[in-house]
Design an enzyme around this catalytic site. Structure first.
Site, mmCIF file in Angstrom:
data_model
loop_
_atom_site.group_PDB
_atom_site.id
_atom_site.type_symbol
_atom_site.label_atom_id
_atom_site.label_comp_id
_atom_site.label_asym_id
_atom_site.label_seq_id
_atom_site.Cartn_x
_atom_site.Cartn_y
_atom_site.Cartn_z
ATOM 1 N N ASP A 179 8.914 -4.056 0.257
ATOM 2 C CA ASP A 179 7.923 -2.984 0.244
ATOM 3 C C ASP A 179 7.903 -2.564 1.705
ATOM 4 O OD1 ASP A 179 5.404 -1.646 0.746
ATOM 5 O OD2 ASP A 179 4.923 -2.175 -1.309
ATOM 6 N N HIS A 180 8.482 -1.417 2.010
ATOM 7 C CA HIS A 180 8.723 -1.150 3.438
ATOM 8 C C HIS A 180 7.429 -1.029 4.234
ATOM 9 C CE1 HIS A 180 8.170 3.155 2.532
ATOM 10 N NE2 HIS A 180 8.058 3.352 3.823
ATOM 11 N N HIS A 242 2.655 0.253 -2.174
ATOM 12 C CA HIS A 242 2.251 0.302 -0.763
ATOM 13 C C HIS A 242 0.730 0.189 -0.567
ATOM 14 C CE1 HIS A 242 6.336 1.464 -0.374
ATOM 15 N NE2 HIS A 242 6.177 2.761 -0.537
#
Ligand code: BG6
Length: 484
Positions: A179-180, A242
């Protein structure tokens, strides 16, 4: 660090070019890659090793944050790259890939440590994982790891099915789900802010905090991704992953020990305490919106429904604001607000903690003009922390808010993918999403998906370039707050 082979599926794709090669290159420059490593790009295009290497070098000129013009460094780095053409569904083809990997391991004296990165469309996740297992690419004397990135399914059921398939080829602790947002330096800083600052730690609860606001607004619209986005919407694209990750990172309790397992345990507890929504009352807590035409930076932009590839009658959400409650003793009574949308006035990802004013009752008249204390964690585009306090102006003696500010110098800040790839290489899963988090997030989101599908929640239009629909402001106004 162990020597290893990095096998990248989807090597000619966009993510590889924009993020993965520059991230690996930055790690290489910072001497954070093992001494011996080899990178095998896998893709459907028919290209040679040297064509592949020059694509890699080109991507570094365009996307690397290091503005060095030293061609030889880039070329030396690109030498580690090899290419293998493969149709991901062709089981036979994986034998050729295995031979290439083994040959490289032998020639370069690389241990049998294999990192598989699936930078491909999600429908190939399980196919590739099964083929890695069946071709024995995954049978190694060293370690094997799998990196994948969302979407992990499109609802609870499909996510569970995908996970079940992946788990036939990889153990949970071998799967690194990117999950950047968890790779963003200021998100990684959240836990440090709490454990290294007793002053903050002691305030991190419902005695002192009035509400928490987590925002991720974007200027961009749907871009060229209508095919995916028109089915996903902001709820699947941003909220399920996010936004809920940011919520977990903000609300979790400091574990007794700072280890990946303990941190993930604490994050899970946050989701387990998240008050579930009921399908028929979703609209009380969730606002959905879709951008209409408007103006961004002085130029007119089209409405979502007029974007190429979007259904002209689309009911898709490009904006979500929501109020969430965490039912545990620390957060009881503190609303957490999240807000995310496309085509908004500014690009800003931030967490704002609004503090209570415990003196209000003791000194009602003096406190009338006093603004609340705010702790703001700026995540993107600027990384920083600021604390707003109240202070008397030494010149006129009036009370006014002052801000204690820190912001990082842009150029030196590593990119999310750099931090995450390094962690995956050394086997640290702290900032990757555990399956439990993914599943619990889908569980929480599911009633919202149903309510949207059944049209139980109004779809508000908002002008491009605004801060979202009026209803999102009313959501907070009703509780006596405003968005910061
Ligand atoms: C991605 C979403 O995960 O995150 C995109 O799919 C979104 O729609 C992007 O634009 C935002 O990321 P960032 O790092 O620019 O805030």
């Amino acid at each position: 660090m162990d020597s290893m082979t990095f096998v990248l599926f989807g090597a000619t794709g966009d993510l590889a070019k924009r993020k993965i090669y520059p991230a690996l290159f930055n790690l290489y420059l910072n001497q954070k890659l093992p001494k011996s490593f080899s990178i095998i790009g896998v893709g459907r295009h028919n290209i040679t090793d040297s064509e592949f290497q020059s694509r890699v070098v080109d991507s570094l000129y365009t996307f690397s944050r290091h503005l060095i013009n030293d061609k030889s460094k880039k070329e030396a780095f690109a030498k580690a790259f090899h290419y293998c053409q493969l149709d991901f569904t062709n089981t036979e083809g994986y034998k050729k890939l295995l031979e290439l990997v083994q040959q490289n391991e032998k020639d370069q004296n690389i241990e049998e440590n294999r990192m598989f990165y699936l930078s491909v469309a999600p429908e190939f996740f399980d196919v590739i994982a099964m083929n890695i297992r069946d071709s024995e690419l995954g049978t190694t004397k060293g370690w094997k790891r799998l990196i994948i990135e969302k979407p992990f399914g499109h609802d609870v059921k499909s996510a569970q099915e995908l996970n079940e398939k992946l788990s036939r080829a990889f153990e949970e602790d071998e799967i690194y789900r990117i999950d950047h947002y968890l790779g963003k330096p200021m998100v990684q800083n959240l836990e440090a802010l709490a454990f290294a600052n007793p002053v903050l730690q002691s305030l991190w609860n419902n005695r002192f905090i009035a509400n928490v606001q987590i925002t991720a607004s974007e200027i961009v619209g749907v871009e060229e991704r209508a095919g995916y986005y028109d089915k996903a919407g902001a709820i699947r694209d941003m909220v399920q992953n996010h936004m809920l990750q940011l919520l977990m990172m903000t609300a979790m309790h400091l574990p007794k020990r700072i280890t990946a397992n303990e941190i993930r345990k604490e994050k899970r507890k946050v989701l387990e305490s998240l008050r579930p929504l009921q399908r028929d009352t979703v609209g009380v807590h969730v606002v959905r919106g879709q951008y209409g035409a408007g103006e961004i930076n002085g130029s007119p932009v089209a409405a979502y429904k007029e974007e190429p590839g979007v259904d002209a009658f689309s009911q898709n959400d490009t904006f979500i604001a929501a109020r969430l409650w965490i039912d545990n003793s620390f957060w009881d009574g503190v609303p957490f607000y999240i807000c995310t949308g496309k085509r908004m006035a500014e690009k800003a990802t931030k967490i704002v903690i609004e503090f209570k004013n415990p003196l209000k009752d003791s000194y009602p008249s003096e406190m009338e003009q006093i603004e609340p204390n705010l702790l703001t964690i700026n995540i993107n585009p600027n990384e920083g922390v600021s604390l707003r306090l109240n202070s008397k102006n030494p010149i006129n003696g009036e009370m006014e808010p002052i801000t204690v500010d820190f912001s990082a110098s842009k150029q030196d800040v590593p990119e999310a993918y750099e931090l995450l790839l390094f962690d995956a290489l050394v086997g640290d899963s702290t900032f990757f999403a555990h399956w439990n988090e993914v599943e619990l997030s889908w569980n929480w989101v599911e009633p919202i998906l149903e309510a949207f599908k059944e049209n139980r929640v109004p779809l508000h239009s908002y002008s491009s370039g605004s801060m979202g629909p009026e209803a999102a402001h009313q959501l907070l106004e009703k509780d006596g707050y405003k968005w910061w």
